[in-house]
Design an enzyme around this catalytic site. Structure first.
Site, short mmCIF file in Angstrom:
data_model
loop_
_atom_site.label_atom_id
_atom_site.label_comp_id
_atom_site.label_asym_id
_atom_site.label_seq_id
_atom_site.Cartn_x
_atom_site.Cartn_y
_atom_site.Cartn_z
N ILE A 124 0.76 -1.33 0.04
CA ILE A 124 0.15 0.20 -0.17
C ILE A 124 0.77 1.13 0.06
O ILE A 124 2.13 1.24 0.51
CB ILE A 124 -0.94 -0.01 1.31
CG1 ILE A 124 -2.06 0.99 1.12
CG2 ILE A 124 -0.31 -0.21 2.35
CD1 ILE A 124 -3.07 0.89 2.22
N CYS A 125 0.37 2.30 -0.71
CA CYS A 125 0.93 3.68 -0.29
C CYS A 125 2.37 3.66 -1.40
O CYS A 125 2.30 3.54 -2.46
CB CYS A 125 1.14 4.12 0.89
SG CYS A 125 1.53 5.80 1.28
N ALA A 126 3.32 3.92 -0.73
CA ALA A 126 4.58 3.85 -1.60
C ALA A 126 5.26 2.39 -1.59
O ALA A 126 6.43 2.35 -2.48
CB ALA A 126 5.61 4.79 -0.67
N TYR A 133 0.27 5.35 -4.06
CA TYR A 133 0.45 6.54 -3.66
C TYR A 133 0.57 7.57 -4.80
O TYR A 133 1.38 7.26 -5.61
CB TYR A 133 1.26 7.14 -2.46
CG TYR A 133 0.96 8.56 -1.98
CD1 TYR A 133 -0.04 8.48 -0.82
CD2 TYR A 133 1.50 9.71 -2.15
CE1 TYR A 133 -0.22 9.66 -0.29
CE2 TYR A 133 1.20 10.79 -1.69
CZ TYR A 133 0.42 10.96 -0.66
OH TYR A 133 0.13 12.07 -0.27
#
Length: 186
Positions: A103-105, A124
């Site tokens: 998730i995200c970066a 992200y």
């Protein structure tokens, strides 16, 4: 037998994402182990929250897990992407056809491990410019592509974690859990 998920933590991880994964999966009776990428068991998040991990990443055996789930946070994700041990473990999960989630970066760490080659993914906003493999999907908060699951960031952490329950268990279990948590699901 209960499913088992490995969550590696590196200094600078995003706490909402890490804790959402642990909380939701444990509510679903899925065993979750936090593993420090470092040589110490206490890992400090991006905002200074100290988490005591269950073990060190160097001590895990991939065969004991059904999934690896990487929380984001820029600094933590860069460690997961640049450190030899988490990269080796991500590659081993992929080679053994196990679930890999980020998730995200953290999808950047999947890119660096070479596991996004033909996968659809999200991350992200802005991180996709660092990822030259895979097929970036901008319009979804969570993307499931074969055994690769990715999500955008802190606000999508619960949806991401519920999706992990869905792929490890089933949709009815994820929906029941979402309802109990007062979260719209799936």
């Amino acid at each position: 037998m209960a499913k088992k998920v490995l969550v590696p933590l590196a200094r600078g991880f995003e706490e909402i994402e890490a804790i959402s994964i642990v909380d939701v999966l444990r509510r679903a009776d899925i065993e979750v182990l936090l593993a420090s990428v470092h040589e110490y068991e206490i890992v400090i998040s991006d905002r200074g929250v100290k988490i005591v991990t269950d073990l060190l990443l160097k001590d895990i055996k991939v065969d004991n897990f059904d999934m690896i789930a990487l929380p984001g946070g820029y600094d933590g994700s860069m460690t997961l992407a640049g450190d030899e041990l988490p990269q080796k473990i991500i590659k081993e999960f992929h080679k053994k056809d196990k679930f890999i989630a980020a998730i995200c970066a953290a999808p950047y760490a999947l890119h660096m491990a070479g596991v996004l080659k033909d996968a659809q993914f999200t991350c992200y906003p802005g991180m996709q410019s660092k990822i030259s493999t895979g097929i970036y999907t901008e319009d979804k908060n969570v993307v499931v592509s074969n055994k690769i699951i990715t999500s955008k960031g802190p606000a999508t952490a619960l949806a991401f974690a519920l999706t992990l329950v869905e792929v490890l268990e089933d949709l009815p279990k994820a929906k029941k859990l979402a309802e109990a948590m007062l979260k719209q699901c799936c």
